[in-house]
Motif scaffolding. Structure first.
Motif, PDB file in Angstrom:
ATOM      1  N   ALA A 320      46.283  50.143  29.505  1.00  0.00           N
ATOM      2  CA  ALA A 320      45.017  49.677  28.941  1.00  0.00           C
ATOM      3  C   ALA A 320      44.255  48.843  29.959  1.00  0.00           C
ATOM      4  CB  ALA A 320      45.286  48.861  27.670  1.00  0.00           C
ATOM      5  N   HIS A 321      44.968  48.036  30.741  1.00  0.00           N
ATOM      6  CA  HIS A 321      44.330  47.194  31.749  1.00  0.00           C
ATOM      7  C   HIS A 321      43.647  48.045  32.819  1.00  0.00           C
ATOM      8  CE1 HIS A 321      43.999  43.384  34.077  1.00  0.00           C
ATOM      9  NE2 HIS A 321      44.058  44.212  35.112  1.00  0.00           N
ATOM     10  N   GLU A 322      44.397  49.005  33.366  1.00  0.00           N
ATOM     11  CA  GLU A 322      43.815  49.818  34.447  1.00  0.00           C
ATOM     12  C   GLU A 322      42.656  50.667  33.937  1.00  0.00           C
ATOM     13  OE1 GLU A 322      44.704  48.816  37.203  1.00  0.00           O
ATOM     14  OE2 GLU A 322      46.513  47.785  36.543  1.00  0.00           O
ATOM     15  N   LEU A 323      42.757  51.162  32.706  1.00  0.00           N
ATOM     16  CA  LEU A 323      41.633  51.905  32.125  1.00  0.00           C
ATOM     17  C   LEU A 323      40.419  51.008  31.961  1.00  0.00           C
ATOM     18  CD1 LEU A 323      40.273  54.272  30.646  1.00  0.00           C
ATOM     19  CD2 LEU A 323      41.455  53.513  28.560  1.00  0.00           C
ATOM     20  N   ALA A 324      40.627  49.787  31.478  1.00  0.00           N
ATOM     21  CA  ALA A 324      39.509  48.855  31.267  1.00  0.00           C
ATOM     22  C   ALA A 324      38.778  48.554  32.569  1.00  0.00           C
ATOM     23  CB  ALA A 324      40.026  47.569  30.631  1.00  0.00           C
ATOM     24  N   HIS A 325      39.484  48.620  33.692  1.00  0.00           N
ATOM     25  CA  HIS A 325      38.833  48.427  34.995  1.00  0.00           C
ATOM     26  C   HIS A 325      37.729  49.462  35.255  1.00  0.00           C
ATOM     27  CE1 HIS A 325      40.451  45.105  37.211  1.00  0.00           C
ATOM     28  NE2 HIS A 325      41.701  45.462  37.038  1.00  0.00           N
ATOM     29  N   SER A 326      37.755  50.572  34.543  1.00  0.00           N
ATOM     30  CA  SER A 326      36.702  51.569  34.716  1.00  0.00           C
ATOM     31  C   SER A 326      35.340  51.004  34.341  1.00  0.00           C
ATOM     32  CB  SER A 326      37.001  52.810  33.861  1.00  0.00           C
ATOM     33  OG  SER A 326      38.250  53.374  34.214  1.00  0.00           O
ATOM     34  N   TRP A 327      35.336  49.921  33.573  1.00  0.00           N
ATOM     35  CA  TRP A 327      34.119  49.181  33.251  1.00  0.00           C
ATOM     36  C   TRP A 327      34.041  47.892  34.079  1.00  0.00           C
ATOM     37  CZ3 TRP A 327      36.645  52.374  30.021  1.00  0.00           C
ATOM     38  CH2 TRP A 327      35.910  53.208  29.181  1.00  0.00           C
ATOM     39  N   SER A 328      35.040  47.049  33.953  1.00  0.00           N
ATOM     40  CA  SER A 328      35.017  45.743  34.636  1.00  0.00           C
ATOM     41  C   SER A 328      35.850  45.808  35.901  1.00  0.00           C
ATOM     42  CB  SER A 328      35.556  44.651  33.696  1.00  0.00           C
ATOM     43  OG  SER A 328      36.812  45.027  33.153  1.00  0.00           O
ATOM     44  N   GLY A 329      35.184  45.883  37.023  1.00  0.00           N
ATOM     45  CA  GLY A 329      35.850  46.002  38.312  1.00  0.00           C
ATOM     46  C   GLY A 329      35.328  47.195  39.072  1.00  0.00           C
ATOM     47  N   ASN A 330      35.333  48.353  38.430  1.00  0.00           N
ATOM     48  CA  ASN A 330      34.835  49.556  39.090  1.00  0.00           C
ATOM     49  C   ASN A 330      33.349  49.778  38.819  1.00  0.00           C
ATOM     50  OD1 ASN A 330      37.532  49.737  39.639  1.00  0.00           O
ATOM     51  ND2 ASN A 330      37.861  51.727  38.692  1.00  0.00           N
ATOM     52  N   LEU A 331      32.944  49.616  37.561  1.00  0.00           N
ATOM     53  CA  LEU A 331      31.529  49.789  37.209  1.00  0.00           C
ATOM     54  C   LEU A 331      30.724  48.565  37.639  1.00  0.00           C
ATOM     55  CD1 LEU A 331      29.693  51.858  35.719  1.00  0.00           C
ATOM     56  CD2 LEU A 331      30.060  50.500  33.646  1.00  0.00           C
ATOM     57  N   PHE A 438      27.437  50.047  38.387  1.00  0.00           N
ATOM     58  CA  PHE A 438      27.481  50.434  39.796  1.00  0.00           C
ATOM     59  C   PHE A 438      26.855  49.376  40.702  1.00  0.00           C
ATOM     60  CE2 PHE A 438      27.271  54.376  37.261  1.00  0.00           C
ATOM     61  CZ  PHE A 438      28.531  54.874  37.546  1.00  0.00           C
ATOM     62  N   GLN A 439      26.995  48.119  40.292  1.00  0.00           N
ATOM     63  CA  GLN A 439      26.432  47.020  41.061  1.00  0.00           C
ATOM     64  C   GLN A 439      27.463  45.900  41.234  1.00  0.00           C
ATOM     65  OE1 GLN A 439      22.729  45.617  39.405  1.00  0.00           O
ATOM     66  NE2 GLN A 439      22.022  47.686  38.926  1.00  0.00           N
ATOM     67  N   PRO A 440      27.305  45.082  42.268  1.00  0.00           N
ATOM     68  CA  PRO A 440      28.120  43.880  42.400  1.00  0.00           C
ATOM     69  C   PRO A 440      27.575  42.754  41.540  1.00  0.00           C
ATOM     70  CG  PRO A 440      26.644  44.071  44.273  1.00  0.00           C
ATOM     71  CD  PRO A 440      26.420  45.293  43.422  1.00  0.00           C
ATOM     72  N   ALA A 441      28.424  41.765  41.276  1.00  0.00           N
ATOM     73  CA  ALA A 441      28.011  40.640  40.430  1.00  0.00           C
ATOM     74  C   ALA A 441      28.702  39.369  40.906  1.00  0.00           C
ATOM     75  CB  ALA A 441      28.349  40.919  38.969  1.00  0.00           C
ATOM     76  N   THR A 442      28.177  38.236  40.466  1.00  0.00           N
ATOM     77  CA  THR A 442      28.750  36.932  40.789  1.00  0.00           C
ATOM     78  C   THR A 442      28.925  36.123  39.505  1.00  0.00           C
ATOM     79  OG1 THR A 442      26.621  35.827  41.051  1.00  0.00           O
ATOM     80  CG2 THR A 442      27.535  36.924  43.012  1.00  0.00           C
ATOM     81  N   SER A 443      29.667  35.034  39.610  1.00  0.00           N
ATOM     82  CA  SER A 443      29.823  34.129  38.474  1.00  0.00           C
ATOM     83  C   SER A 443      28.471  33.600  38.012  1.00  0.00           C
ATOM     84  CB  SER A 443      30.727  32.956  38.855  1.00  0.00           C
ATOM     85  OG  SER A 443      32.075  33.355  38.951  1.00  0.00           O
ATOM     86  N   ALA A 444      27.620  33.256  38.981  1.00  0.00           N
ATOM     87  CA  ALA A 444      26.303  32.730  38.628  1.00  0.00           C
ATOM     88  C   ALA A 444      25.500  33.747  37.834  1.00  0.00           C
ATOM     89  CB  ALA A 444      25.551  32.324  39.892  1.00  0.00           C
ATOM     90  N   MET A 445      25.623  35.029  38.175  1.00  0.00           N
ATOM     91  CA  MET A 445      24.902  36.066  37.446  1.00  0.00           C
ATOM     92  C   MET A 445      25.422  36.198  36.018  1.00  0.00           C
ATOM     93  SD  MET A 445      24.568  39.094  40.291  1.00  0.00           S
ATOM     94  CE  MET A 445      24.036  40.267  39.064  1.00  0.00           C
ATOM     95  N   LEU A 446      26.742  36.168  35.862  1.00  0.00           N
ATOM     96  CA  LEU A 446      27.299  36.286  34.520  1.00  0.00           C
ATOM     97  C   LEU A 446      26.903  35.087  33.660  1.00  0.00           C
ATOM     98  CD1 LEU A 446      30.396  37.814  33.181  1.00  0.00           C
ATOM     99  CD2 LEU A 446      30.225  35.368  32.783  1.00  0.00           C
TER     100      LEU A 446
END
Length: 625
Positions: A320-331, A438-446
């Motif tokens: 479940a963790h590795e699948l979830a990375h398809s959104w958070s981490g990869n996307l 398909f973009q990078p992000a930062t803590s400040a952005m979140l």
């Protein structure tokens, strides 16, 4: 509407437009972030001047020399007055660099910086397509296994691990998570071997005249470079569903497929939670035990350790963790490694939601409670004020372990969910994935996005304590603690055992993996030999087929210098290369004075060659000093 002042307001998003082809959600050129908190000090690249947008690899695998060789053609985007592009190089040998017309280009490999490699500066002039002929021997990202190190015993095997900055040891590019790139590859290997990569495969492999086969792969969505991965060996495929399947060595394929039979349902559950799965296929490969991690979320081809296979799906939280990375981490990817919690913490939260959907709330609550115990243990060890216990970890922050970026990150989101309600929270998280795909992000952005799209007023903002969670050490006072009833029965059994060493063996037989782990974590750490022997005999711990449970037992046994468990430790460390298990066991042995150090050094002298460089790098510091 924004309720809190934030530095994110000053973010500058630099992007380049180009004609779209294929998936409209996957621009050929991904944007980069140019704010100070988005810059990556682990790369030599200067992407604001010149950056790689696409890599085309043409490589041959040489198992005798343990080397890859061939070429990498790079597409570069740069201002008209920029004539130099800087790449990352950590050991590969450049033979030549040419432009799109085949004309030689000047290049220079700069001074090596420990832990970072060296800059490869290429004077490209007006060229925006360059080809690098090169070879990479003994690359730290690549592990070459002999036939004896595989289950089949007849053919060699290759596997890679690129995170965080290891792919610069075999791929000439700008190795930074904030510089997303599309890629393609043609890989040749001995004809008896099959190659897979973290991209969609092309037509059937082409048989060549020299006893080799050529395999083609494409990733048409811009990804972080650390997500380019390769494996090759005597492997076979079994379909799991219309868009999922598993690769492994033939002897393991049935067990792997059985353990992973819930994957298609997991994908459906994940999509119902947070939107479309955008990568086409979700395939996995179960690697030999030398793989250093539990899993690695390489797009369309998750890499998995065989240690998750227990025969009862009890360790499928990993899947479940590795699948979830398809959104958070990869996307949506952390722009640099100071914000790795954006990958791992968000994913750990998402993982638990998938587990709840597939395996029920009780199991999800129990696994969340184990995670909270990890946080508490870490804070007790390093101190609640240790800088490394903040989610955002600037450069030079001493890491304190996975309990922060994984578990504290997940509990941050659990806490927010508990305050605003699941419906509002889920809507916010889905729009975060959609709007930053398909973009990078930062803590400040979140933080800014939460303030803009989730927080309803000043009173709620104060209650959420968002900034404290992200930037301050320790656990904020508003943390949503786990349900104390999740392990009520197990905790009572652990207390009874602690008080008078009584144990109802029939209860153990009914417990889940999480319950067994909780029990072993909560019983006394100091025990007599007879007590350990009785515990092992009653629960058959040394014979456990669940590696999570077996590891906890062996750690307890070695911590008490239980001689009878040494052969089991030897066998375990000889067949498992997963750093999560290997490093703590060696550390425990080394902390046991001459008795343990003698055992550790004897075993490590034998097992070290079988471990990936990631595992070696940790254990070397423990055992070899």
């Amino acid at each position: 509407m924004r309720f809190l002042a934030t530095a994110a307001a000053a973010l500058l998003l630099a992007s380049c437009s180009s004609p779209e082809s294929g998936d409209p959600d996957a621009p050929k050129v991904a944007p980069i972030l140019t704010s100070e908190d988005a810059k990556d000090d682990q790369t030599f690249a200067d992407p604001e001047k010149a950056r790689v947008t696409h890599i085309d690899l043409d490589l041959a695998l040489d198992f005798d020399e343990q080397m890859v060789s061939g070429s990498a053609m790079l597409d570069i985007i740069a201002a008209a007055d920029v004539d130099t592009v800087v790449l990352d190089n950590d050991g590969y040998t450049v033979e030549s660099v040419t432009d799109g017309e085949g004309k030689p280009l000047d290049y220079e490999v700069g001074e090596v910086v420990e832990g970072k490699g060296a800059p490869l500066s290429i004077t490209m002039g007006e060229a925006r397509e360059i080809t690098i002929a090169y070879s990479a021997k003994d690359a730290a990202a690549l592990q070459w296994l002999t036939p004896e190190q595989t289950a089949g015993g007849e053919h060699p095997y290759l596997l890679s691990q690129g995170q965080a900055t290891l792919n610069r040891t075999w791929i000439p590019t700008q190795d930074s998570p904030g510089i997303r790139q599309t890629w393609s590859a043609r890989i040749t290997a001995p004809e008896e071997l099959t190659v897979v990569m973290s991209g969609l495969s092309g037509d059937e492999a082409e048989t060549l005249d020299d006893g080799r086969r050529a395999f083609n792969f494409t990733m048409d969505k811009p990804v972080a470079p650390y997500l380019i991965a390769i494996a090759a060996g005597d492997i076979v495929f079994q379909e799991l569903g219309p868009r999922s399947g598993v690769w492994s060595e033939p002897s393991m394929i049935e067990a792997a497929a059985a353990e992973l039979s819930d994957v298609e349902a997991m994908i459906d559950a994940a999509e119902a939670l947070y939107g479309e799965y955008r990568w086409g296929r979700y395939d996995m490969i179960v690697l030999p035990p030398a793989f250093p991690y539990g899993g690695m979320e390489n797009p369309v081809m998750t890499f998995l350790t065989p240690t998750f296979i227990a025969g009862d799906k009890s360790n499928n939280g990993l899947i479940a963790h590795e699948l979830a990375h398809s959104w958070s981490g990869n996307l949506v990817t952390n722009a640099n490694w100071s914000d790795s919690w954006l990958n791992e913490g968000v994913t750990s939260y998402f993982e638990n939601r998938i587990v709840e959907e597939i395996y029920g709330k009780k199991r999800a609550d129990q696994e969340a409670a184990l995670a909270f115990a990890n946080i508490e243990e870490t804070l007790a060890d390093v101190g609640a004020d240790a800088p490394g216990t903040a989610l955002h970890q600037p450069a030079n922050t001493d890491p304190v372990g996975s309990a922060i970026i994984y578990d504290k990150g997940a509990y941050f989101l659990r806490t927010v969910e508990s305050i605003v309600g699941r419906e509002r929270f889920d809507a916010w998280l889905q729009q975060w994935f959609d709007n930053h795909a398909f973009q990078p992000a930062t803590s400040a952005m979140l933080l800014a996005d939460m303030e803009e799209n989730l927080v309803k007023d000043e009173a709620e903002a104060e209650k959420l304590m968002l900034r404290e969670w992200i930037y301050e050490p320790g656990l904020p006072s508003n943390v949503a603690k786990p349900d104390p009833a999740a392990f009520a029965e197990v905790d009572a059994a652990a207390k009874a055992f602690s008080d008078d060493r009584t144990l109802d063996e029939s209860e153990w037989a009914k417990w889940t993996s999480a319950e067994r782990q909780r029990f072993l974590a909560n019983i006394p750490k100091e025990m007599m030999e007879a007590e350990l022997a009785g515990l092992d005999e009653a629960l058959r711990l040394s014979d456990s087929t669940n590696n999570e449970v077996l590891f906890l037992w062996l750690e307890l046994a070695m911590d008490n210098q239980y001689e009878r468990a040494v052969p089991t430790v030897d066998a375990f460390l000889s067949k498992v290369g997963r750093r999560k298990f290997v490093a703590p066991l060696f550390e425990t042995l080394m902390n046991e004075g001459a008795w343990g150090q003698t055992i550790a050094k004897r075993i490590y002298a034998k097992t070290r060659p079988s471990y990936h460089s990631v595992t070696q790098g940790t254990v070397d510091g423990l055992v070899l000093g």
